[in-house]
Write a protein that holds these residues in place. Sequence first.
Motif, PDB file in Angstrom:
ATOM      1  N   THR A  40      41.400   7.124  52.132  1.00  0.00           N
ATOM      2  CA  THR A  40      41.035   7.850  53.562  1.00  0.00           C
ATOM      3  C   THR A  40      42.228   8.262  54.304  1.00  0.00           C
ATOM      4  OG1 THR A  40      42.025   5.438  53.911  1.00  0.00           O
ATOM      5  CG2 THR A  40      39.971   5.478  54.275  1.00  0.00           C
ATOM      6  N   CYS A  41      43.436   8.761  53.458  1.00  0.00           N
ATOM      7  CA  CYS A  41      44.144   9.570  53.758  1.00  0.00           C
ATOM      8  C   CYS A  41      43.529  10.913  53.928  1.00  0.00           C
ATOM      9  CB  CYS A  41      45.234   9.073  52.858  1.00  0.00           C
ATOM     10  SG  CYS A  41      45.378   7.812  53.261  1.00  0.00           S
ATOM     11  N   SER A  42      44.633  12.402  54.487  1.00  0.00           N
ATOM     12  CA  SER A  42      44.469  13.681  54.417  1.00  0.00           C
ATOM     13  C   SER A  42      45.629  13.949  54.452  1.00  0.00           C
ATOM     14  CB  SER A  42      43.155  13.634  54.638  1.00  0.00           C
ATOM     15  OG  SER A  42      43.177  14.011  56.148  1.00  0.00           O
ATOM     16  N   ALA A  43      45.611  15.705  53.967  1.00  0.00           N
ATOM     17  CA  ALA A  43      46.382  16.868  54.461  1.00  0.00           C
ATOM     18  C   ALA A  43      45.619  17.652  54.493  1.00  0.00           C
ATOM     19  CB  ALA A  43      48.086  16.198  53.691  1.00  0.00           C
ATOM     20  N   VAL A  44      46.319  18.957  55.425  1.00  0.00           N
ATOM     21  CA  VAL A  44      46.247  20.104  55.351  1.00  0.00           C
ATOM     22  C   VAL A  44      47.132  20.887  54.812  1.00  0.00           C
ATOM     23  CG1 VAL A  44      45.730  21.984  57.185  1.00  0.00           C
ATOM     24  CG2 VAL A  44      44.501  20.354  57.580  1.00  0.00           C
ATOM     25  N   SER A  45      46.280  21.859  53.808  1.00  0.00           N
ATOM     26  CA  SER A  45      47.886  22.861  52.716  1.00  0.00           C
ATOM     27  C   SER A  45      48.210  24.037  53.663  1.00  0.00           C
ATOM     28  CB  SER A  45      46.996  23.675  51.813  1.00  0.00           C
ATOM     29  OG  SER A  45      45.812  24.347  52.371  1.00  0.00           O
ATOM     30  N   SER A  46      49.458  24.676  53.114  1.00  0.00           N
ATOM     31  CA  SER A  46      49.669  25.887  53.914  1.00  0.00           C
ATOM     32  C   SER A  46      48.372  27.246  53.515  1.00  0.00           C
ATOM     33  CB  SER A  46      50.979  25.791  53.258  1.00  0.00           C
ATOM     34  OG  SER A  46      51.181  26.223  51.703  1.00  0.00           O
ATOM     35  N   ASN A  47      49.041  27.581  54.058  1.00  0.00           N
ATOM     36  CA  ASN A  47      47.624  28.603  54.680  1.00  0.00           C
ATOM     37  C   ASN A  47      48.140  30.141  53.159  1.00  0.00           C
ATOM     38  OD1 ASN A  47      46.665  27.818  56.869  1.00  0.00           O
ATOM     39  ND2 ASN A  47      47.792  29.561  58.286  1.00  0.00           N
ATOM     40  N   ILE A  48      47.025  30.597  52.825  1.00  0.00           N
ATOM     41  CA  ILE A  48      47.162  30.418  51.542  1.00  0.00           C
ATOM     42  C   ILE A  48      46.295  32.527  52.095  1.00  0.00           C
ATOM     43  CG2 ILE A  48      46.408  32.092  49.033  1.00  0.00           C
ATOM     44  CD1 ILE A  48      45.665  29.002  48.177  1.00  0.00           C
ATOM     45  N   VAL A  49      47.322  33.562  51.586  1.00  0.00           N
ATOM     46  CA  VAL A  49      47.547  35.230  52.554  1.00  0.00           C
ATOM     47  C   VAL A  49      46.617  36.368  51.344  1.00  0.00           C
ATOM     48  CG1 VAL A  49      47.505  36.789  54.118  1.00  0.00           C
ATOM     49  CG2 VAL A  49      48.532  34.533  54.646  1.00  0.00           C
ATOM     50  N   VAL A  50      45.445  36.378  51.340  1.00  0.00           N
ATOM     51  CA  VAL A  50      45.017  37.157  50.458  1.00  0.00           C
ATOM     52  C   VAL A  50      45.014  38.694  50.702  1.00  0.00           C
ATOM     53  CG1 VAL A  50      42.833  38.016  49.388  1.00  0.00           C
ATOM     54  CG2 VAL A  50      43.908  35.007  49.282  1.00  0.00           C
ATOM     55  N   ASN A  51      44.880  39.427  49.996  1.00  0.00           N
ATOM     56  CA  ASN A  51      45.233  40.779  50.639  1.00  0.00           C
ATOM     57  C   ASN A  51      44.848  41.490  49.457  1.00  0.00           C
ATOM     58  OD1 ASN A  51      45.527  43.124  51.985  1.00  0.00           O
ATOM     59  ND2 ASN A  51      47.381  43.512  51.447  1.00  0.00           N
ATOM     60  N   VAL A  52      43.038  42.094  49.350  1.00  0.00           N
ATOM     61  CA  VAL A  52      42.284  42.670  48.373  1.00  0.00           C
ATOM     62  C   VAL A  52      42.328  44.372  48.802  1.00  0.00           C
ATOM     63  CG1 VAL A  52      40.200  43.602  47.746  1.00  0.00           C
ATOM     64  CG2 VAL A  52      40.813  40.819  48.157  1.00  0.00           C
ATOM     65  N   LEU A  53      43.153  44.925  47.748  1.00  0.00           N
ATOM     66  CA  LEU A  53      43.893  46.058  47.546  1.00  0.00           C
ATOM     67  C   LEU A  53      42.937  47.286  47.017  1.00  0.00           C
ATOM     68  CD1 LEU A  53      47.053  46.340  45.703  1.00  0.00           C
ATOM     69  CD2 LEU A  53      46.663  46.564  48.138  1.00  0.00           C
ATOM     70  N   ALA A  54      42.498  48.485  48.024  1.00  0.00           N
ATOM     71  CA  ALA A  54      41.307  48.861  47.570  1.00  0.00           C
ATOM     72  C   ALA A  54      41.354  49.798  45.665  1.00  0.00           C
ATOM     73  CB  ALA A  54      40.915  50.412  48.702  1.00  0.00           C
ATOM     74  N   ALA A  55      40.242  50.119  44.619  1.00  0.00           N
ATOM     75  CA  ALA A  55      40.377  51.383  43.642  1.00  0.00           C
ATOM     76  C   ALA A  55      41.337  52.615  44.608  1.00  0.00           C
ATOM     77  CB  ALA A  55      39.451  50.237  42.817  1.00  0.00           C
ATOM     78  N   PRO A  56      41.761  52.859  43.212  1.00  0.00           N
ATOM     79  CA  PRO A  56      41.926  54.273  43.453  1.00  0.00           C
ATOM     80  C   PRO A  56      40.536  55.241  43.252  1.00  0.00           C
ATOM     81  CG  PRO A  56      42.149  53.832  41.070  1.00  0.00           C
ATOM     82  CD  PRO A  56      42.138  52.641  42.043  1.00  0.00           C
ATOM     83  N   ASN A  57      40.781  56.403  43.614  1.00  0.00           N
ATOM     84  CA  ASN A  57      39.171  57.408  44.245  1.00  0.00           C
ATOM     85  C   ASN A  57      39.588  58.058  42.993  1.00  0.00           C
ATOM     86  OD1 ASN A  57      37.269  58.584  43.962  1.00  0.00           O
ATOM     87  ND2 ASN A  57      38.100  59.913  46.184  1.00  0.00           N
ATOM     88  N   VAL A  58      39.493  58.047  42.005  1.00  0.00           N
ATOM     89  CA  VAL A  58      39.831  58.646  40.528  1.00  0.00           C
ATOM     90  C   VAL A  58      38.602  59.854  40.551  1.00  0.00           C
ATOM     91  CG1 VAL A  58      39.945  58.781  37.860  1.00  0.00           C
ATOM     92  CG2 VAL A  58      40.611  56.611  39.637  1.00  0.00           C
ATOM     93  N   THR A  59      39.487  60.834  40.464  1.00  0.00           N
ATOM     94  CA  THR A  59      38.331  62.238  40.001  1.00  0.00           C
ATOM     95  C   THR A  59      38.504  62.839  38.431  1.00  0.00           C
ATOM     96  OG1 THR A  59      39.821  63.666  40.772  1.00  0.00           O
ATOM     97  CG2 THR A  59      38.736  63.043  41.946  1.00  0.00           C
ATOM     98  N   ALA A  60      38.024  63.142  37.347  1.00  0.00           N
ATOM     99  CA  ALA A  60      37.878  63.588  36.962  1.00  0.00           C
ATOM    100  C   ALA A  60      37.750  65.681  36.151  1.00  0.00           C
ATOM    101  CB  ALA A  60      36.582  62.757  34.838  1.00  0.00           C
ATOM    102  N   ASN A  61      38.673  66.337  35.861  1.00  0.00           N
ATOM    103  CA  ASN A  61      38.972  67.997  36.409  1.00  0.00           C
ATOM    104  C   ASN A  61      38.088  68.489  35.164  1.00  0.00           C
ATOM    105  OD1 ASN A  61      39.227  67.182  39.412  1.00  0.00           O
ATOM    106  ND2 ASN A  61      40.983  66.395  38.604  1.00  0.00           N
ATOM    107  N   ALA A  62      38.389  69.818  34.890  1.00  0.00           N
ATOM    108  CA  ALA A  62      37.601  70.391  33.577  1.00  0.00           C
ATOM    109  C   ALA A  62      38.032  71.924  34.198  1.00  0.00           C
ATOM    110  CB  ALA A  62      37.049  70.008  33.001  1.00  0.00           C
ATOM    111  N   THR A  63      39.586  72.652  32.666  1.00  0.00           N
ATOM    112  CA  THR A  63      39.420  73.947  33.437  1.00  0.00           C
ATOM    113  C   THR A  63      38.480  75.150  33.697  1.00  0.00           C
ATOM    114  OG1 THR A  63      39.904  74.536  31.056  1.00  0.00           O
ATOM    115  CG2 THR A  63      41.733  73.456  32.969  1.00  0.00           C
ATOM    116  N   GLN A  64      37.059  74.259  32.505  1.00  0.00           N
ATOM    117  CA  GLN A  64      35.901  74.787  32.644  1.00  0.00           C
ATOM    118  C   GLN A  64      34.761  73.937  31.517  1.00  0.00           C
ATOM    119  OE1 GLN A  64      35.691  77.828  30.491  1.00  0.00           O
ATOM    120  NE2 GLN A  64      37.215  77.693  28.930  1.00  0.00           N
TER     121      GLN A  64
END
Length: 395
Positions: A40-64
């Motif tokens: 019958t007992c309960s307790a609330v946890s502390s807050n967990i902050v999640v920050n989702v980072l964006a993936a890099p915008n990778v490009t593939a380049n060739a001289t020709q």
Amino acid sequence: GSVTLSASGGNTYLWSTGSTSASINVNQSGTYNFTAFNGTCSAVSSNIVVNVLAAPNVTANATQTNICNGQTVTLTGGGASSYSWSNGVMDGIPFIPATSGTYTVMGTDANGCTANASVSIIVNPLPNATFTSSLSSFCPGVTSMNLLAVNSNYANYDWYLNGNPLQLNGSSTITITNPGNYELWVTDNNGCTNSSTINIGSGNAPNVSISSANNSFCNGSNELITATFEIGATYTWYLNGNVVSGPTLGANTYTASSAGNFSVEVTNVNGCVGSSNIISMSTIPGPNASISSNSTSLCVGDSVFIFATPVIGANYQWLLNGNIITGATGSDYYATTNGNYQVVVNNGCTNTSNSIAINTTPVPSNAGVINGSVSFCAGESGVFCIATVNNATNY
């Protein structure tokens, strides 16, 4: 990506997302907590902050991306901090692609996030720059010849003589008048180039003559004709102007078996051609070889006379059933054995006669007793007789 959040300290849990699992996966930025229950007992946890980072915008380049075989390409990645390429390619380092293909790069940013990008490289084959010449050398009497590219569908043809331009942006064929080192550069519709060279020299016609030990030979025989030998040359033999042998490398002899006019044409390593003198060969007929006999029947203990038609200056060898009769070398022979007789006549040429078959005739049986009157009067005649004798033809 996503992150796993795990709860502890209770028997059951209720996350702020509504989930009742002990752990949850989240893939969105936000603040998360959970309530832990223990009876019958309960307790609330502390807050967990999640920050989702964006993936890099990778490009593939060739001289020709569209190259000719043998050309280099440099691949570089963009939009991240570090890069790793497929197929062993190093970022920013030139290399030569062996075949057409797709290259993939994985870029990693400062946060450790990754993303992929690809680039396709087309490798075009080099054009075929091979060319041929209508003749291999400037032989005596040759004032010009043609050079011809094997492929006549390219965009451009540049001809050179001894390194100097002869015809630029020309056609796939060219007429030349001098010996030297000829080079052809071709450019196809992809802009790829290639070259090949041929050395056209000058040469002398071979000096060739033919000879033989004799200019005539017996019918059924032959005579060897020999031509001047030249290393690497081919020989084409002629009889009465028609090819009878060749062209064959190194064949400087020919065996003549018929009469006629013989010659040879020789092509040397420079492609120059020389013709020989003409030798007239004739054939000699064999001697007249004919035999006859006074009979073809041979009585036991008797002989049959066989004789050959005389040939002046000839030698003779008699044969019995195709085998030499030792010592029988005259123009006639007395046969004492049945069989097939022939003679070989040799007066420098040989000929074998017709065959005569000699057969043994059996001796008549015993004549027996003569019957008849042993006395009769003058003016009368008597009759005598004997019984028929086997194998007798005359009495």
